[in-house]
Design an enzyme around this catalytic site. Structure first.
Site, PDB file in Angstrom:
ATOM      1  N   ARG A  32       0.815  -1.123   0.060  1.00 32.23           N
ATOM      2  CA  ARG A  32      -0.051   0.014  -0.075  1.00 32.23           C
ATOM      3  C   ARG A  32       0.936   1.233  -0.063  1.00 32.23           C
ATOM      4  O   ARG A  32       0.595   2.394   0.669  1.00 32.23           O
ATOM      5  CB  ARG A  32      -0.867   0.121   1.315  1.00 32.23           C
ATOM      6  CG  ARG A  32      -2.265  -0.944   1.096  1.00 32.23           C
ATOM      7  CD  ARG A  32      -3.175  -0.294   0.285  1.00 32.23           C
ATOM      8  NE  ARG A  32      -4.177  -1.391   0.131  1.00 32.23           N
ATOM      9  CZ  ARG A  32      -5.440  -1.347   0.724  1.00 32.23           C
ATOM     10  NH1 ARG A  32      -5.595  -0.456   1.476  1.00 32.23           N
ATOM     11  NH2 ARG A  32      -6.117  -2.434   0.560  1.00 32.23           N
ATOM     12  N   ARG A  36      -3.940   6.512   0.306  1.00 30.23           N
ATOM     13  CA  ARG A  36      -4.581   7.672   0.938  1.00 30.23           C
ATOM     14  C   ARG A  36      -3.503   8.620   1.827  1.00 30.23           C
ATOM     15  O   ARG A  36      -3.902   9.655   1.900  1.00 30.23           O
ATOM     16  CB  ARG A  36      -5.939   7.333   1.705  1.00 30.23           C
ATOM     17  CG  ARG A  36      -7.025   7.233   0.795  1.00 30.23           C
ATOM     18  CD  ARG A  36      -7.973   6.481   1.575  1.00 30.23           C
ATOM     19  NE  ARG A  36      -7.477   5.120   1.908  1.00 30.23           N
ATOM     20  CZ  ARG A  36      -8.286   4.323   2.427  1.00 30.23           C
ATOM     21  NH1 ARG A  36      -9.545   4.515   3.021  1.00 30.23           N
ATOM     22  NH2 ARG A  36      -7.818   3.148   3.010  1.00 30.23           N
ATOM     23  N   ARG A  45      -7.448  10.453  -7.077  1.00 36.71           N
ATOM     24  CA  ARG A  45      -8.665   9.757  -6.768  1.00 36.71           C
ATOM     25  C   ARG A  45      -9.843  10.656  -6.919  1.00 36.71           C
ATOM     26  O   ARG A  45     -10.761  10.278  -7.270  1.00 36.71           O
ATOM     27  CB  ARG A  45      -8.267   9.252  -5.302  1.00 36.71           C
ATOM     28  CG  ARG A  45      -9.478   8.821  -4.460  1.00 36.71           C
ATOM     29  CD  ARG A  45      -9.789   7.180  -4.929  1.00 36.71           C
ATOM     30  NE  ARG A  45     -10.485   6.488  -3.862  1.00 36.71           N
ATOM     31  CZ  ARG A  45     -11.780   6.554  -3.839  1.00 36.71           C
ATOM     32  NH1 ARG A  45     -12.283   7.479  -4.693  1.00 36.71           N
ATOM     33  NH2 ARG A  45     -12.627   6.086  -2.839  1.00 36.71           N
ATOM     34  N   ASP A  82      -6.539  -3.910  -7.424  1.00 34.45           N
ATOM     35  CA  ASP A  82      -7.371  -4.561  -6.164  1.00 34.45           C
ATOM     36  C   ASP A  82      -7.402  -5.959  -6.532  1.00 34.45           C
ATOM     37  O   ASP A  82      -7.826  -6.418  -7.439  1.00 34.45           O
ATOM     38  CB  ASP A  82      -8.478  -3.736  -5.812  1.00 34.45           C
ATOM     39  CG  ASP A  82      -8.734  -4.122  -4.552  1.00 34.45           C
ATOM     40  OD1 ASP A  82      -8.303  -3.263  -3.516  1.00 34.45           O
ATOM     41  OD2 ASP A  82      -9.295  -5.044  -4.113  1.00 34.45           O
ATOM     42  N   TYR A 156     -14.190 -13.109   0.187  1.00 32.90           N
ATOM     43  CA  TYR A 156     -14.608 -11.804   0.009  1.00 32.90           C
ATOM     44  C   TYR A 156     -16.051 -12.118  -0.860  1.00 32.90           C
ATOM     45  O   TYR A 156     -17.029 -11.581  -0.793  1.00 32.90           O
ATOM     46  CB  TYR A 156     -13.968 -10.958  -0.788  1.00 32.90           C
ATOM     47  CG  TYR A 156     -13.057 -10.065   0.360  1.00 32.90           C
ATOM     48  CD1 TYR A 156     -13.753  -9.153   0.954  1.00 32.90           C
ATOM     49  CD2 TYR A 156     -11.570 -10.241   0.406  1.00 32.90           C
ATOM     50  CE1 TYR A 156     -12.873  -8.321   2.140  1.00 32.90           C
ATOM     51  CE2 TYR A 156     -10.943  -9.565   1.466  1.00 32.90           C
ATOM     52  CZ  TYR A 156     -11.531  -8.579   2.120  1.00 32.90           C
ATOM     53  OH  TYR A 156     -10.817  -7.793   2.763  1.00 32.90           O
TER      54      TYR A 156
END
Ligand code: CP3
Length: 351
Positions: A32, A36, A45, A82, A156
């Site tokens: 990562r 952010r 973004r 992702d 998931y």
């Protein structure tokens, strides 16, 4: 001949380490590392619209991939995408909600797999991203491609999100093992295609993110983590034997050793819950290690962060890829990343 080709030393420290060759310095990259915590990420973004749009717009995704590499002398860039793009390509409804993370239309108890069909072309933008990055990346920086671990992606797909600690996925493992086998087999084929395409588009290293490896025990871990991972690694290596694969079965605890020795991966990512003594004595003799600084220490910075980094470097020595034990969190001050990378690169382990 045994089919093993001599691998030559490159200008990329991380590739040298993965190929068992010496490197002048410990390579470092961070899971990562794009995201952010970087203002330039937040601004792009906002322009892109949704997170999914950002992943699927090659010019934007390429820029985000390169943002951390432009700021810091990291040894690798990781493709910006992702792990849930595989369910998306299988036609499962996917949304990334603000402040909530990913939400898939979960399979729940019913588990109707017939609605899935693999639409490969939905992954084309990812390949375009890699091609753009490949043209712009500095020559000493390696490019990492990735996919999710098959069990993690299956979890998931079954639960739809991580809110309930994957209760439903664990239920499948206990009560519907054949159905889980079928879902994993679907994911195996799709992931094999996806990883091979990533190599063809420029990925030089692959990482498998098995983030929820810790949810399965004993023979369940063997059946849905070790065995399918081994098969995926074997299939990719049959076509591309020289592309190193890093496996990261997060929170696997005492099962790390079996994963490391049985799956055919080239290096093992470890989380911050593994003690350095255990990792150095039990895991490093089996595989080259990657990790495992606590992401919270990167938030904290200063002496505490540097002391912990030094302990890792001293313990594992030169045959090690420096990284965190999980991803960079949004509240991380970017300067701390710069300090950490500089410290790792300046550290001299006795070779
Ligand atoms: O920099 C990189 O590491 C490359 C890009 C990358 C992302 N996700 C971008 C991302 C990679 C390799 C991943 C892997 C991923 N995605 C994993 C495995 C690693 C892990 O964290 O355990 C998992 C479980 C996912 C699924 C996922 N995607 C979750 C759970 C979330 C929400 C959590 C969060 O941090 O918001 C995402 C969203 C996501 N993936 C973001 C990023 C940068 C944040 C999206 C945003 O901008 O809002």
């Amino acid at each position: 001949m045994n089919g093993i080709k001599q691998v030559n030393k490159t200008d990329k420290p991380i590739l040298n380490i993965l190929n068992g060759l010496p490197s002048e310095r410990n390579p470092v990259w961070l899971m990562r590392q794009a995201g952010r915590y970087l203002p330039e990420y937040r601004s792009l973004r906002a322009k892109a619209g949704s997170f999914l749009d950002l992943c699927l717009t090659p010019s934007h995704a390429a820029e985000v991939t390169l943002q951390p590499v432009k700021r810091f002398p990291l040894d690798a860039a990781i493709l910006f995408a992702d792990i849930l793009l595989i369910p998306y390509a299988l036609n499962q409804k996917l949304e990334f909600r603000e402040g909530e993370g990913p939400v898939l239309e979960g399979l729940g108890e019913q588990g109707d797999l017939s609605k899935f069909s693999f639409q490969r072309n939905k992954l084309d933008p990812v390949m375009e991203t890699l091609q753009i990055v490949k043209k712009k990346i500095p020559p000493e920086t390696a490019l990492i491609g990735f996919c999710g671990g098959l069990w993690t992606v299956a979890a998931y797909m079954i639960d739809g999100n991580s809110r309930n600690n994957f209760t439903q996925a664990k239920k499948w493992a206990a009560e519907k093992p054949e159905l889980l086998d079928r879902l994993i087999a679907l994911l195996l084929d799709a992931s094999e295609y996806y990883l091979c395409k990533q190599i063809e588009a420029g990925a030089e290293i692959l990482q498998l993110f098995e983030s929820w490896a810790g949810l399965l025990e004993d023979e369940k871990f063997d059946r849905w983590v070790i065995r399918p991972t081994k098969e995926l690694v074997a299939r990719v290596k049959r076509k591309y034997p020289h592309v190193p694969i890093i496996g990261f079965p997060r929170e696997a605890g005492m099962k790390y050793a079996a994963y490391a020795s049985q799956t055919g991966i080239n290096a093992l990512g470890i989380d911050q819950n593994i003690t350095l003594d255990y990792a150095a004595s039990q895991l490093q003799p089996i595989k080259t290690l990657q990790g495992n600084l606590d992401p919270k220490l990167l938030v904290e910075g200063g002496e505490k962060m540097l002391q912990a980094a030094e302990a890792i470097l001293k313990k594992f020595g030169p045959r090690h890829i420096f990284n965190l034990g999980h991803g960079v969190v949004p509240e991380t001050p970017p300067d701390h990343v710069g300090q950490l990378v500089e410290f790792v690169h300046g550290f001299k382990t006795s070779q």
